[in-house]
Design a protein around this motif. Structure first.
Motif, PDB file in Angstrom:
ATOM      1  N   ASN A  66      -6.448  35.476   1.726  1.00 33.58           N
ATOM      2  CA  ASN A  66      -6.946  34.131   1.469  1.00 33.58           C
ATOM      3  C   ASN A  66      -6.590  33.124   2.574  1.00 33.58           C
ATOM      4  OD1 ASN A  66      -8.653  32.603  -0.138  1.00 33.58           O
ATOM      5  ND2 ASN A  66      -6.951  31.666  -1.255  1.00 33.58           N
ATOM      6  N   GLN A  67      -6.316  33.611   3.776  1.00 33.84           N
ATOM      7  CA  GLN A  67      -6.031  32.740   4.915  1.00 33.84           C
ATOM      8  C   GLN A  67      -7.349  32.317   5.555  1.00 33.84           C
ATOM      9  OE1 GLN A  67      -3.736  34.574   8.035  1.00 33.84           O
ATOM     10  NE2 GLN A  67      -3.418  32.648   9.117  1.00 33.84           N
ATOM     11  N   ARG A  68      -7.437  31.051   5.941  1.00 34.27           N
ATOM     12  CA  ARG A  68      -8.635  30.546   6.601  1.00 34.27           C
ATOM     13  C   ARG A  68      -8.753  31.128   8.001  1.00 34.27           C
ATOM     14  NH1 ARG A  68      -6.499  26.464   3.503  1.00 34.27           N
ATOM     15  NH2 ARG A  68      -7.972  25.091   2.436  1.00 34.27           N
ATOM     16  N   VAL A  69      -9.981  31.528   8.352  1.00 32.88           N
ATOM     17  CA  VAL A  69     -10.272  32.007   9.692  1.00 32.88           C
ATOM     18  C   VAL A  69     -11.532  31.278  10.167  1.00 32.88           C
ATOM     19  CG1 VAL A  69     -10.821  33.994  11.144  1.00 32.88           C
ATOM     20  CG2 VAL A  69      -9.296  34.276   9.175  1.00 32.88           C
ATOM     21  N   TYR A  70     -11.382  30.509  11.227  1.00 31.81           N
ATOM     22  CA  TYR A  70     -12.473  29.698  11.745  1.00 31.81           C
ATOM     23  C   TYR A  70     -13.121  30.395  12.930  1.00 31.81           C
ATOM     24  CZ  TYR A  70     -10.248  26.114   8.939  1.00 31.81           C
ATOM     25  OH  TYR A  70      -9.711  25.407   7.897  1.00 31.81           O
ATOM     26  N   GLY A  71     -14.436  30.295  13.019  1.00 35.01           N
ATOM     27  CA  GLY A  71     -15.179  30.877  14.130  1.00 35.01           C
ATOM     28  C   GLY A  71     -15.514  29.828  15.171  1.00 35.01           C
ATOM     29  N   ARG A  72     -16.266  30.266  16.178  1.00 29.94           N
ATOM     30  CA  ARG A  72     -16.666  29.366  17.266  1.00 29.94           C
ATOM     31  C   ARG A  72     -17.490  28.188  16.751  1.00 29.94           C
ATOM     32  NH1 ARG A  72     -20.048  31.900  21.042  1.00 29.94           N
ATOM     33  NH2 ARG A  72     -19.562  30.248  22.516  1.00 29.94           N
ATOM     34  N   ARG A  73     -18.336  28.450  15.749  1.00 28.04           N
ATOM     35  CA  ARG A  73     -19.185  27.390  15.211  1.00 28.04           C
ATOM     36  C   ARG A  73     -18.327  26.298  14.542  1.00 28.04           C
ATOM     37  NH1 ARG A  73     -24.049  27.861  10.792  1.00 28.04           N
ATOM     38  NH2 ARG A  73     -24.880  25.799  11.197  1.00 28.04           N
ATOM     39  N   ASP A  74     -17.319  26.724  13.769  1.00 25.68           N
ATOM     40  CA  ASP A  74     -16.432  25.745  13.139  1.00 25.68           C
ATOM     41  C   ASP A  74     -15.657  24.955  14.193  1.00 25.68           C
ATOM     42  OD1 ASP A  74     -16.812  26.041  10.296  1.00 25.68           O
ATOM     43  OD2 ASP A  74     -15.891  28.014  10.495  1.00 25.68           O
ATOM     44  N   ARG A  75     -15.214  25.631  15.237  1.00 22.76           N
ATOM     45  CA  ARG A  75     -14.483  24.961  16.312  1.00 22.76           C
ATOM     46  C   ARG A  75     -15.373  23.914  16.970  1.00 22.76           C
ATOM     47  NH1 ARG A  75     -14.315  24.929  21.533  1.00 22.76           N
ATOM     48  NH2 ARG A  75     -12.387  24.399  22.617  1.00 22.76           N
ATOM     49  N   ALA A  76     -16.624  24.285  17.258  1.00 21.46           N
ATOM     50  CA  ALA A  76     -17.567  23.349  17.884  1.00 21.46           C
ATOM     51  C   ALA A  76     -17.846  22.167  16.953  1.00 21.46           C
ATOM     52  CB  ALA A  76     -18.865  24.068  18.224  1.00 21.46           C
ATOM     53  N   ARG A  77     -18.005  22.455  15.671  1.00 24.05           N
ATOM     54  CA  ARG A  77     -18.234  21.365  14.703  1.00 24.05           C
ATOM     55  C   ARG A  77     -17.031  20.437  14.622  1.00 24.05           C
ATOM     56  NH1 ARG A  77     -21.671  23.843   9.686  1.00 24.05           N
ATOM     57  NH2 ARG A  77     -23.646  23.722  10.801  1.00 24.05           N
ATOM     58  N   LEU A  78     -15.834  21.007  14.619  1.00 22.60           N
ATOM     59  CA  LEU A  78     -14.629  20.187  14.569  1.00 22.60           C
ATOM     60  C   LEU A  78     -14.569  19.271  15.793  1.00 22.60           C
ATOM     61  CD1 LEU A  78     -12.009  19.367  13.203  1.00 22.60           C
ATOM     62  CD2 LEU A  78     -10.891  21.319  14.321  1.00 22.60           C
ATOM     63  N   LYS A  79     -14.913  19.805  16.932  1.00 19.22           N
ATOM     64  CA  LYS A  79     -14.934  19.006  18.158  1.00 19.22           C
ATOM     65  C   LYS A  79     -15.929  17.845  18.018  1.00 19.22           C
ATOM     66  CE  LYS A  79     -15.143  19.706  23.141  1.00 19.22           C
ATOM     67  NZ  LYS A  79     -15.298  20.697  24.206  1.00 19.22           N
ATOM     68  N   LEU A  80     -17.117  18.121  17.459  1.00 21.36           N
ATOM     69  CA  LEU A  80     -18.120  17.079  17.254  1.00 21.36           C
ATOM     70  C   LEU A  80     -17.660  16.051  16.214  1.00 21.36           C
ATOM     71  CD1 LEU A  80     -21.387  19.216  17.263  1.00 21.36           C
ATOM     72  CD2 LEU A  80     -20.637  17.584  19.019  1.00 21.36           C
ATOM     73  N   ILE A  81     -17.012  16.523  15.156  1.00 19.13           N
ATOM     74  CA  ILE A  81     -16.493  15.625  14.119  1.00 19.13           C
ATOM     75  C   ILE A  81     -15.488  14.658  14.725  1.00 19.13           C
ATOM     76  CG2 ILE A  81     -15.038  15.514  12.047  1.00 19.13           C
ATOM     77  CD1 ILE A  81     -16.323  18.300  11.294  1.00 19.13           C
ATOM     78  N   LEU A  82     -14.567  15.184  15.492  1.00 20.78           N
ATOM     79  CA  LEU A  82     -13.524  14.347  16.088  1.00 20.78           C
ATOM     80  C   LEU A  82     -14.105  13.370  17.104  1.00 20.78           C
ATOM     81  CD1 LEU A  82     -10.715  17.015  16.431  1.00 20.78           C
ATOM     82  CD2 LEU A  82     -10.937  15.232  14.686  1.00 20.78           C
ATOM     83  N   ARG A  83     -15.102  13.817  17.859  1.00 15.84           N
ATOM     84  CA  ARG A  83     -15.763  12.918  18.805  1.00 15.84           C
ATOM     85  C   ARG A  83     -16.479  11.804  18.025  1.00 15.84           C
ATOM     86  NH1 ARG A  83     -19.510  15.961  22.516  1.00 15.84           N
ATOM     87  NH2 ARG A  83     -17.558  16.497  23.510  1.00 15.84           N
ATOM     88  N   GLY A  84     -17.176  12.190  16.965  1.00 22.31           N
ATOM     89  CA  GLY A  84     -17.865  11.197  16.137  1.00 22.31           C
ATOM     90  C   GLY A  84     -16.917  10.188  15.535  1.00 22.31           C
TER      91      GLY A  84
END
Length: 135
Positions: A43-61
């Motif tokens: 049950n550990q979270r594992v993030y992919g490249r898409r989540d990483r890219a989205r997080l980057k966009l979220i933080l920029r926004g």
């Protein structure tokens, strides 16, 4: 066997460290539906490249002052049918709105600066008058 960069996986700690944010922030974005990590058998979270890219966009926004709702629309989270063209158009509309807000704020600050300088000038003039009277 070489690792496939397209299938790179990140833990919540990896992303928190990379973007200098707390794991709690990442979980918050997940709760809001902006990120969707996979789960391991433990049950550990594992993030992919898409989540990483989205997080980057979220933080920029967020840095640009957009709301989470605006960010979600710009990255295509609000309408699964929305294509890239529509996402770009939405981003441009939000960008124009934000630029207007910034320009209005700048103008307001310029007016405030002029007012303060005017008051300062009057106060300095009055101070000089009072000091002249005391001599």
């Amino acid at each position: 066997m070489k690792s496939d960069p397209k299938n790179k996986r990140y833990s919540i700690s990896d992303l928190a460290l990379e973007f200098d944010i707390s794991p709690r922030s990442i979980r918050f974005y997940e709760e809001k539906g902006l990120l969707s990590p996979k789960r391991t058998s433990g049950n550990q979270r594992v993030y992919g490249r898409r989540d990483r890219a989205r997080l980057k966009l979220i933080l920029r926004g967020k840095r640009f002052g957009y709301s989470l709702e605006e960010i979600a629309e710009m990255i295509g989270m609000t309408d699964a049918e929305k294509g890239e063209v529509e996402q770009i158009r939405a981003s441009l509309v939000y960008g124009e709105k934000k630029l207007k807000e910034i320009r209005d704020s700048i103008e307001g600050l310029r007016l405030l600066e002029r007012d303060i300088l005017s008051v300062k000038e009057k106060l300095l003039k009055r101070l000089n008058e009072l000091e002249e009277e005391d001599r």
